[in-house]
Write an enzyme that holds these catalytic residues in place. Structure first.
Site, short mmCIF file in Angstrom:
data_model
loop_
_atom_site.label_atom_id
_atom_site.label_comp_id
_atom_site.label_asym_id
_atom_site.label_seq_id
_atom_site.Cartn_x
_atom_site.Cartn_y
_atom_site.Cartn_z
N HIS A 221 6.21 4.20 18.19
CA HIS A 221 6.37 5.58 18.65
C HIS A 221 5.13 6.43 18.36
O HIS A 221 4.69 6.53 17.21
CB HIS A 221 7.59 6.20 17.95
N TYR B 9 14.79 11.48 16.87
CA TYR B 9 15.67 12.31 17.69
C TYR B 9 16.85 12.79 16.85
O TYR B 9 17.84 12.09 16.67
CB TYR B 9 16.16 11.54 18.90
#
Length: 324
Positions: A138, A56
């Protein structure tokens, strides 16, 4: 705000949580000040669980979250971050992976123990935390990695990465671990043979998409694995309704999905309930023995406040019966 436990790990999370992709400048750049204001609103409304990831903003989300949490009592909040992508110093870019003005880092996949160790070291530095409460693997799986690349990454995870995470948990160096994914297939694949504490599942147990209900939810209940429900608006269509250009699953919604959304909107409108309210309450009212938290996102203070207000307002009995 109520807290729920992640199994027997000792980790507790608030039943509503803050997803921090937006403060990493997802699609829109925001200032450091605005990021801090969004986090402060979440904190003021009782949110004590924050989810982030190195991807992010190539570390910007973690850095901003770390700045916000500095000085907060450590026993009052929980943080999850993710592994599977490793950051290394790189050139400054205007955009990377949908994030505007990311930090000057390159991102590459690595699901080995060595990669996870390096990823967590960087995350701890950016977050300013000695211990990460929840570590999520992830985007493993063919949905994100593709049929060509996933087998090698999965092999690295199974042979090296997962044993390393289990070791970290056994030593008390992390609180819990699991997956952060957008598909049910990889959850079923891993959960059948491996103990996972938690799965952050985006967009697969929502008012519009219930793929998780048939197999994954019962398996989580059997294994004692908790779910964190993300993507409750399915990329926006459950927030804005079946408008032209509405997005579903990270792309413009196809005609059949627009039709399904329109039918949902019609049914709830008959009970004087807006679709976004129903979508949020659907997530919040899923069985507490399986669901640990409902993840909200967004960088606009007005939208976050509206969604928190809707979560605090139960549906009428007729509308609640429509949730299923």
């Amino acid at each position: 705000m109520n807290r729920r436990s992640i199994g027997s790990t000792g980790v507790e999370v608030s039943e509503i949580s803050m997803g921090c992709a937006s403060i990493g400048n997802l699609e829109v750049a925001i200032s450091d000040e605005q990021a801090q204001q969004v986090l402060q609103l979440a904190w003021d409304r009782g949110i004590r669980y924050f989810d982030t990831a190195p991807r992010y903003g190539s570390g910007r989300s973690e850095a901003r979250l770390g700045q916000f949490l500095a000085g907060k009592p450590r026993d009052q909040f929980a943080v999850s971050t993710k592994v599977g992508r490793v950051l290394t110093p790189g050139p400054q870019r205007a955009e990377a992976y949908g994030f505007i003005d990311p930090l000057p880092n390159d991102v590459h996949y690595d699901y080995t123990a060595a990669g996870i160790e390096k990823s967590l070291r960087g995350s701890r530095e950016r977050l300013g935390l000695e211990k990460i409460d929840i570590v999520l693997v992830h985007d493993i799986g063919t949905y994100m990695l593709g049929a060509e690349h996933n087998p090698a990454h999965m092999r690295d995870l199974l042979e090296s990465g997962l044993p390393y995470l289990a070791e970290l948990k056994a030593k008390g160096l992390i609180g819990a671990y699991g997956l952060g994914v957008n598909e049910t297939a990889v959850c079923l694949e891993l959960l059948k043979d491996h103990a996972l504490d938690v799965i952050l599942l985006a967009g697969r147990w929502t008012l519009l998409d219930r793929k998780a209900e048939a197999e994954l939810v019962p398996l989580c209940r059997e294994k004692g694995t908790k779910l964190v429900l993300g993507g409750v608006f399915n990329s926006g269509i459950l927030a804005v309704g079946p408008k032209p250009g509405a997005w579903f699953d990270y792309a413009p919604a196809p005609p059949d999905v627009l039709q399904q959304d329109a039918e949902l909107e019609r049914r709830f409108a008959a009970e004087e309930t807006e679709l976004a309210h129903a979508a949020l309450q659907f997530a919040l009212t899923r069985p507490k023995d399986v669901v640990a938290s409902v993840l909200l996102g967004g960088a606009e203070l007005s939208n976050l406040k509206k969604n928190l207000d809707l979560l605090a307002k139960p549906l009428s009995n007729p509308a609640r019966h429509l949730l299923g």
